[in-house]
Scaffold this active site. Structure first.
Site, mmCIF file in Angstrom:
data_model
loop_
_atom_site.group_PDB
_atom_site.id
_atom_site.type_symbol
_atom_site.label_atom_id
_atom_site.label_comp_id
_atom_site.label_asym_id
_atom_site.label_seq_id
_atom_site.Cartn_x
_atom_site.Cartn_y
_atom_site.Cartn_z
ATOM 1 C CD GLN A 1 -2.569 -1.253 2.623
ATOM 2 O OE1 GLN A 1 -1.892 -1.398 3.638
ATOM 3 N NE2 GLN A 1 -3.890 -1.197 2.644
ATOM 4 C CG ASP B 1 -8.057 -3.178 -3.918
ATOM 5 O OD1 ASP B 1 -8.717 -3.605 -4.876
ATOM 6 O OD2 ASP B 1 -7.689 -3.905 -2.967
ATOM 7 C CD1 TRP C 1 -10.907 -3.877 2.220
ATOM 8 C CD2 TRP C 1 -11.251 -1.680 2.432
ATOM 9 N NE1 TRP C 1 -9.903 -3.378 3.020
ATOM 10 C CE2 TRP C 1 -10.093 -2.031 3.167
ATOM 11 C CE3 TRP C 1 -11.658 -0.351 2.432
ATOM 12 C CZ2 TRP C 1 -9.351 -1.091 3.885
ATOM 13 C CZ3 TRP C 1 -10.924 0.582 3.136
ATOM 14 C CH2 TRP C 1 -9.779 0.214 3.855
ATOM 15 N NE ARG D 1 -9.636 -6.272 -4.449
ATOM 16 C CZ ARG D 1 -8.572 -7.025 -4.211
ATOM 17 N NH1 ARG D 1 -8.623 -8.342 -4.371
ATOM 18 N NH2 ARG D 1 -7.436 -6.471 -3.797
#
EC number: 3.1.1.11
Length: 393
Positions: free
Chosen positions: A205, A255, A321, A319
């Site tokens: 991330q 994401d 989470w 999608r």
């Protein structure tokens, strides 16, 4: 060819299929900017408080400047000055072209604030390299190497909240710009987490921007990263936070637009890139409260992929989470159930057209949507990711 076109037309008509659900005109009617921005307050007892964000306007004479011989050296110094001035009048920080290296933390309690670049967005750059796999101690040394944050500064509590974490990693603290103030506006800036392709395709991330408060506006922005580029969030998990994004560009591979906010993305571009992760990338990962109708809305926008994905189309639009459910699995009505409508937008090549929605993050819950007559679009036992009147593919 005629048979193929007829089949495609059938598949794109409501209700679609469990793998690719399509809204009818009547079902799509509530999913407008006005609908997403109608409510404020607590999820348990929302109040009607319509927000109608207007185009961001900047005054000829800003309150603070960054860059040049008479301006602050960096944006954080200007934010600190705005916080200390206080009051309820909107303040403006004008940022001269250049690259400003380091983080920017905007604390709750800052007056209504506009941070705007002077000139083209690609020439006004806020950049830093952060990786969520760093420990909190490593994160603190990296972020505060020059003493940017000190006890008594407005953003010191934000810095300390991450520096003193007892978790193994810095996680979502790994963000270049982090905002917790309401009525915040960003315009004409590029924010880049420059970790980019320096790491493997694993879980790294690396946020460019994280917003945590209500009535946040982005206009003419460029947000660049790889995993988790833009977190449109709500720091208070019990309260609604609204985010408006217009005429902006967001780039990433995993994401890279995510969070629990009620966010509307209008006339913007989202680009899935393969330079670090060459297959299976995901754009959106909403984390909507399970009994709230409004998560993300994408309208009049472009969703595209780079040449790598166009050659081997395995990309996903999004999608759910399913945050916080790794130990329990998805719990209907308890676990967040991401909500998203992509409507009136262009979908470019590079995506898996048969299964454009991926299994949920955190739980790997398989994607499935209701397609039965009279379906409940908010049934907690099904996904809430929809399309309406898009073109392309």
């Amino acid at each position: 060819m005629k048979t193929v076109l007829l089949l495609l037309a059938t598949l794109l008509a409501a209700p679609g299929s469990p793998a690719r659900p399509i809204l009818s005109d009547a079902e799509a009617a509530p999913f407008t900017e006005a609908g997403y921005f109608r409510y404020a307050g607590a999820y348990e007892n929302p109040v009607v408080d319509p927000w109608q964000p207007q185009p961001i306007r900047t005054p000829r004479h800003p309150d603070f400047r960054v860059g040049g011989s008479h301006g602050f050296a960096d944006v954080q110094q200007a934010v600190n000055a705005a916080y200390r001035r206080g009051g309820t009048r909107r303040l403006t920080i004008a940022v001269r072209p250049g690259t400003y290296t380091g983080t920017v933390f905007i604390p709750a309690g800052t007056p209504p604030l506009t941070i705007a670049g002077e000139g083209r967005a690609d020439r006004v750059r806020l950049a830093f390299t952060l990786d969520a796999t760093s420990t909190p101690a490593q994160w603190a040394r990296q972020v505060n190497a020059t003493g940017r944050y000190a006890a008594g500064d407005p953003a010191w509590p934000m810095f300390q909240s991450c520096a003193t974490k007892t978790t193994a990693t810095a996680a979502l603290c790994a963000t270049v710009v982090w905002a917790q103030s309401t009525d915040l506006q960003f315009k004409g800036l590029t924010i880049t987490n420059t970790l980019l392709d320096t790491v493997d395709r694993g879980t790294h991330q690396a946020l460019a921007l994280r917003t945590d408060a209500d009535r946040t506006q982005l206009e003419d922005m460029r947000l660049i990263g790889r995993q988790d580029t833009f977190l449109a969030n709500a720091d208070d998990t019990a309260a609604i936070a609204r985010v408006s994004v217009r005429h902006s560009y967001v780039e990433g591979d995993t994401d890279f637009v995510f969070g629990r906010a009620a966010a509307v993305f209008d006339s913007s571009e989202f680009r899935l890139v393969s330079s670090r992760k060459e297959s299976g990338g995901v754009i959106f990962a909403p984390n909507t409260q399970p009994h709230f109708r409004y998560g993300f809305l994408v309208t009049n926008s472009r969703i595209v992929a780079d040449a790598g994905y166009r050659a081997a189309p395995t990309g996903h639009l999004g999608r759910a989470w399913d945050q916080g459910a790794s130990a329990t699995g998805y719990l209907p009505g308890v676990t967040p159930n991401g909500q998203l409508v992509i409507r009136d937008s262009y979908l470019g090549p590079g995506f898996d057209t048969a299964a454009p929605w991926a299994p949920a993050a955190t739980t790997a819950r398989p994607f499935t949507a209701r397609v039965d007559p009279g379906r409940d679009l908010n049934d907690v036992n099904y996904n809430r990711l929809w399309e309406y009147r898009n073109h392309g593919w």
